[in-house]
Design an enzyme around this catalytic site. Structure first.
Site, PDB file in Angstrom:
ATOM      1  N   TYR A   7       1.263  -0.990  -0.107  1.00  0.00           N
ATOM      2  CA  TYR A   7      -0.134  -0.691   0.174  1.00  0.00           C
ATOM      3  C   TYR A   7       1.114   1.220   0.493  1.00  0.00           C
ATOM      4  O   TYR A   7       2.098   1.199   0.742  1.00  0.00           O
ATOM      5  CB  TYR A   7      -0.412   0.267   1.256  1.00  0.00           C
ATOM      6  N   TYR A  63      -2.446   5.322   9.471  1.00  0.00           N
ATOM      7  CA  TYR A  63      -1.437   3.836   8.419  1.00  0.00           C
ATOM      8  C   TYR A  63      -0.165   3.364   9.422  1.00  0.00           C
ATOM      9  O   TYR A  63      -0.152   2.480   9.915  1.00  0.00           O
ATOM     10  CB  TYR A  63      -0.863   3.424   7.539  1.00  0.00           C
TER      11      TYR A  63
END
Length: 278
Positions: A168, A179
């Site tokens: 990602y 994140y």
């Protein structure tokens, strides 16, 4: 150029339910003729001293996984319980393949875990414990190496095979939604991809690549990440081509799995061009 995967064995990890990206990829590979073997988290002989609740969770998780595979991919697809935190379990899976005379042409790594993400909230990086950090690194990054090593040591890989790991954009940048800890683990995953690409390419012509996919809230993992829905909407609005679809990712993985590629050590993007924005 051959896009047919007929007669090629593809290992798929990371299917949890019908919304899993790994399932969409598995469907694409099967449509192209691949023979699938799918692994899922489940209770094994290697799980010792777990609580009754822990064992029940593993049994329920594996039952849901098997039901999804059989309903979505067919009764003929082999399944195997795999906990990548237990090396003996990884080795038993590799021994299972060897005993059945199965050679691996392609392998999808779609496994990640981060205990700092709970109920839609992500812990600040300054509060992450050593145990939480190492757990995320073990499952989300080292498992790629551990599985590959176990296959390699038993000579299971076909020369000219292909490994793809899902990553990602948060592995490289501080993205618009939290994140944090898992992003660090994904960064390690991508670095592993490059080292493995060099060694396995030189020795067995095996390609190793990673793909960074768009924000995707439909999966169980995606739905647990704080702010991912907003990130998905932002990607749709700001990307030159709009947000990528799961089918786009599946087609890219299948392309990298096809025989005859000379693509390795790449961190590819399937995100509608979102990564080019500042």
């Amino acid at each position: 150029m051959n896009f047919n995967l007929s007669g090629r064995t593809v290992i798929i990890t990371g299917i949890t339910d019908s919304s899993s990206l790994a399932l969409v990829i598995a469907k694409e590979c099967k449509q192209l003729g691949a023979n699938l073997i799918c692994t899922g988290l489940g209770k094994t002989e290697f799980h010792q001293n777990l609580s009754e609740a822990g064992l029940s969770f593993l049994e329920r998780t594996y039952s849901d996984f098997q039901k999804t595979v059989k309903e979505e991919l067919g009764e003929d697809v082999l399944t195997y319980p795999l906990d990548v935190t237990i090396q003996a379990n990884i080795d038993s899976f590799a021994d299972f393949l060897k005993d059945k005379g199965i050679k691996v042409h392609s392998f999808l790594h779609s496994i990640a875990m981060d205990k700092t993400i709970r109920q839609g909230k992500v812990k600040p990086i300054m509060t992450v414990s050593r145990e939480e950090f190492m757990d995320a690194m073990n499952v989300s990054a080292f498992s790629l190496l551990a599985l590959t090593q176990s296959f390699y040591q038993r000579n299971l890989f076909v020369e000219g095979g292909s490994i793809v790991a899902l990553s990602y954009l948060g592995a490289e940048k501080v993205v618009s939604h939290p994140y944090k800890n898992i992003g660090v683990a994904k960064s390690a995953l991508e670095r592993l991809v490059k080292e493995m690409a060099m060694e396995l390419g030189k020795e067995k012509q095996i390609q190793v690549n990673a793909i960074r996919f768009s924000p995707y809230k439909a999966s169980k993992a995606g739905s647990a990440i704080e702010g991912l829905e907003q990130a998905e909407n932002s990607c749709e609005e700001l990307s030159p081509l709009g947000n990528a679809k799961a089918k786009d990712l599946a087609e890219e993985v299948a392309y990298l799995f096809r025989p005859g590629n000379r693509i390795t050590g790449e961190i590819r993007h399937v995100d509608g061009g979102y990564h080019i924005r500042g």
